[in-house]
Design a protein around this motif. Sequence first.
Motif, PDB file in Angstrom:
ATOM      1  N   ASN A  30     -14.105 -33.561 -13.369  1.00  0.00           N
ATOM      2  CA  ASN A  30     -12.712 -33.578 -13.792  1.00  0.00           C
ATOM      3  C   ASN A  30     -12.066 -34.922 -13.454  1.00  0.00           C
ATOM      4  OD1 ASN A  30     -10.260 -32.830 -14.737  1.00  0.00           O
ATOM      5  ND2 ASN A  30      -9.737 -31.500 -13.023  1.00  0.00           N
ATOM      6  N   PRO A  31     -12.405 -35.996 -14.208  1.00  0.00           N
ATOM      7  CA  PRO A  31     -11.808 -37.286 -13.890  1.00  0.00           C
ATOM      8  C   PRO A  31     -10.323 -37.294 -14.233  1.00  0.00           C
ATOM      9  CG  PRO A  31     -13.019 -37.434 -15.934  1.00  0.00           C
ATOM     10  CD  PRO A  31     -13.275 -36.056 -15.367  1.00  0.00           C
ATOM     11  N   LEU A  32      -9.526 -38.018 -13.465  1.00  0.00           N
ATOM     12  CA  LEU A  32      -8.095 -38.134 -13.746  1.00  0.00           C
ATOM     13  C   LEU A  32      -7.886 -38.997 -14.988  1.00  0.00           C
ATOM     14  CD1 LEU A  32      -6.515 -38.718 -10.242  1.00  0.00           C
ATOM     15  CD2 LEU A  32      -6.405 -36.668 -11.642  1.00  0.00           C
ATOM     16  N   ARG A  33      -6.977 -38.553 -15.835  1.00  0.00           N
ATOM     17  CA  ARG A  33      -6.593 -39.348 -16.994  1.00  0.00           C
ATOM     18  C   ARG A  33      -5.332 -40.107 -16.622  1.00  0.00           C
ATOM     19  NH1 ARG A  33      -5.042 -35.403 -21.078  1.00  0.00           N
ATOM     20  NH2 ARG A  33      -4.543 -34.228 -19.234  1.00  0.00           N
ATOM     21  N   SER A  34      -5.283 -41.374 -16.964  1.00  0.00           N
ATOM     22  CA  SER A  34      -4.093 -42.157 -16.666  1.00  0.00           C
ATOM     23  C   SER A  34      -2.935 -41.657 -17.527  1.00  0.00           C
ATOM     24  CB  SER A  34      -4.365 -43.634 -16.935  1.00  0.00           C
ATOM     25  OG  SER A  34      -4.626 -43.831 -18.306  1.00  0.00           O
ATOM     26  N   ALA A  35      -1.778 -42.258 -17.351  1.00  0.00           N
ATOM     27  CA  ALA A  35      -0.615 -41.901 -18.164  1.00  0.00           C
ATOM     28  C   ALA A  35      -0.950 -42.119 -19.639  1.00  0.00           C
ATOM     29  CB  ALA A  35       0.575 -42.750 -17.759  1.00  0.00           C
ATOM     30  N   THR A  36      -0.531 -41.189 -20.493  1.00  0.00           N
ATOM     31  CA  THR A  36      -0.862 -41.253 -21.918  1.00  0.00           C
ATOM     32  C   THR A  36       0.329 -40.805 -22.754  1.00  0.00           C
ATOM     33  OG1 THR A  36      -3.145 -40.681 -21.371  1.00  0.00           O
ATOM     34  CG2 THR A  36      -2.508 -40.480 -23.668  1.00  0.00           C
ATOM     35  N   PHE A  37       0.690 -41.614 -23.762  1.00  0.00           N
ATOM     36  CA  PHE A  37       1.735 -41.225 -24.704  1.00  0.00           C
ATOM     37  C   PHE A  37       1.191 -40.204 -25.696  1.00  0.00           C
ATOM     38  CE2 PHE A  37       3.663 -45.546 -24.018  1.00  0.00           C
ATOM     39  CZ  PHE A  37       4.939 -45.126 -23.674  1.00  0.00           C
ATOM     40  N   ALA A  38       1.954 -39.154 -25.968  1.00  0.00           N
ATOM     41  CA  ALA A  38       1.691 -38.238 -27.080  1.00  0.00           C
ATOM     42  C   ALA A  38       2.991 -38.214 -27.882  1.00  0.00           C
ATOM     43  CB  ALA A  38       1.319 -36.849 -26.579  1.00  0.00           C
ATOM     44  N   TRP A  39       3.065 -39.058 -28.920  1.00  0.00           N
ATOM     45  CA  TRP A  39       4.277 -39.217 -29.720  1.00  0.00           C
ATOM     46  C   TRP A  39       4.397 -38.112 -30.759  1.00  0.00           C
ATOM     47  CZ3 TRP A  39       7.776 -42.860 -28.414  1.00  0.00           C
ATOM     48  CH2 TRP A  39       7.346 -43.902 -27.597  1.00  0.00           C
ATOM     49  N   THR A  40       5.622 -37.668 -31.022  1.00  0.00           N
ATOM     50  CA  THR A  40       5.834 -36.740 -32.139  1.00  0.00           C
ATOM     51  C   THR A  40       5.733 -37.504 -33.450  1.00  0.00           C
ATOM     52  OG1 THR A  40       8.235 -37.010 -31.944  1.00  0.00           O
ATOM     53  CG2 THR A  40       7.255 -35.096 -30.851  1.00  0.00           C
ATOM     54  N   GLN A  41       6.105 -38.798 -33.442  1.00  0.00           N
ATOM     55  CA  GLN A  41       5.944 -39.695 -34.586  1.00  0.00           C
ATOM     56  C   GLN A  41       6.127 -41.126 -34.098  1.00  0.00           C
ATOM     57  OE1 GLN A  41      10.469 -38.799 -36.056  1.00  0.00           O
ATOM     58  NE2 GLN A  41       9.020 -39.203 -37.633  1.00  0.00           N
ATOM     59  N   THR A  42       5.528 -42.080 -34.820  1.00  0.00           N
ATOM     60  CA  THR A  42       5.679 -43.487 -34.454  1.00  0.00           C
ATOM     61  C   THR A  42       6.327 -44.302 -35.573  1.00  0.00           C
ATOM     62  OG1 THR A  42       3.411 -43.950 -35.171  1.00  0.00           O
ATOM     63  CG2 THR A  42       3.748 -43.507 -32.815  1.00  0.00           C
ATOM     64  N   THR A  43       6.615 -43.666 -36.703  1.00  0.00           N
ATOM     65  CA  THR A  43       7.298 -44.321 -37.822  1.00  0.00           C
ATOM     66  C   THR A  43       8.400 -43.404 -38.311  1.00  0.00           C
ATOM     67  OG1 THR A  43       5.286 -45.470 -38.503  1.00  0.00           O
ATOM     68  CG2 THR A  43       7.010 -45.271 -40.152  1.00  0.00           C
ATOM     69  N   PHE A  44       9.566 -43.995 -38.625  1.00  0.00           N
ATOM     70  CA  PHE A  44      10.669 -43.205 -39.169  1.00  0.00           C
ATOM     71  C   PHE A  44      11.294 -43.956 -40.329  1.00  0.00           C
ATOM     72  CE2 PHE A  44      15.080 -41.813 -39.513  1.00  0.00           C
ATOM     73  CZ  PHE A  44      14.886 -40.460 -39.663  1.00  0.00           C
ATOM     74  N   ASP A  45      11.482 -43.245 -41.451  1.00  0.00           N
ATOM     75  CA  ASP A  45      12.097 -43.811 -42.655  1.00  0.00           C
ATOM     76  C   ASP A  45      13.516 -43.259 -42.784  1.00  0.00           C
ATOM     77  OD1 ASP A  45      12.827 -44.728 -45.159  1.00  0.00           O
ATOM     78  OD2 ASP A  45      10.948 -44.139 -46.116  1.00  0.00           O
ATOM     79  N   PHE A  46      14.515 -44.139 -42.682  1.00  0.00           N
ATOM     80  CA  PHE A  46      15.908 -43.727 -42.840  1.00  0.00           C
ATOM     81  C   PHE A  46      16.257 -43.434 -44.293  1.00  0.00           C
ATOM     82  CE2 PHE A  46      16.329 -46.170 -38.825  1.00  0.00           C
ATOM     83  CZ  PHE A  46      16.990 -45.229 -38.062  1.00  0.00           C
TER      84      PHE A  46
END
Length: 135
Positions: A30-46
């Motif tokens: 069970n190695p430790l995972r470093s901090a990790t982003f889990a984005w809901t989205q990375t692009t947004f169109d206005f």
Amino acid sequence: MKKVSLIILGLLCVTAVLAQSLVSNDKPVNPLRSATFAWTQTTFDFGKIKANAPVTHEFKFTNSGDSPLVITSVQASCGCTVAEYSKDPIPSGAQGFVKATYNAAKVGVFTKTVTINSNTDAGVVLLTIKGEVIN
């Protein structure tokens, strides 16, 4: 002489077997995972927006790693975009945000980026906002 040779050969075989059992190539269970982003989205169109009316979008993420996630800096690609973000460390499983506000002063199509620097393995993440400014 044969007995001495057989004893030496036996000792060499035992040493080789013991040496192989002491060396392990197994990975930790069970190695430790470093901090990790889990984005809901990375692009947004206005889409189409009116001139001289600033617009804002909040990008949300979850720290899916085991260590606290720290955003070290956020940089917009131009002066027409301002970014706000979670300043405190984000614990494992908690949520944070990066808010991008675009000042729609110039008519036309736009694509702007916000660069996120953090303590994740990836290090840098690009968020994108886009749209079209109309009169």
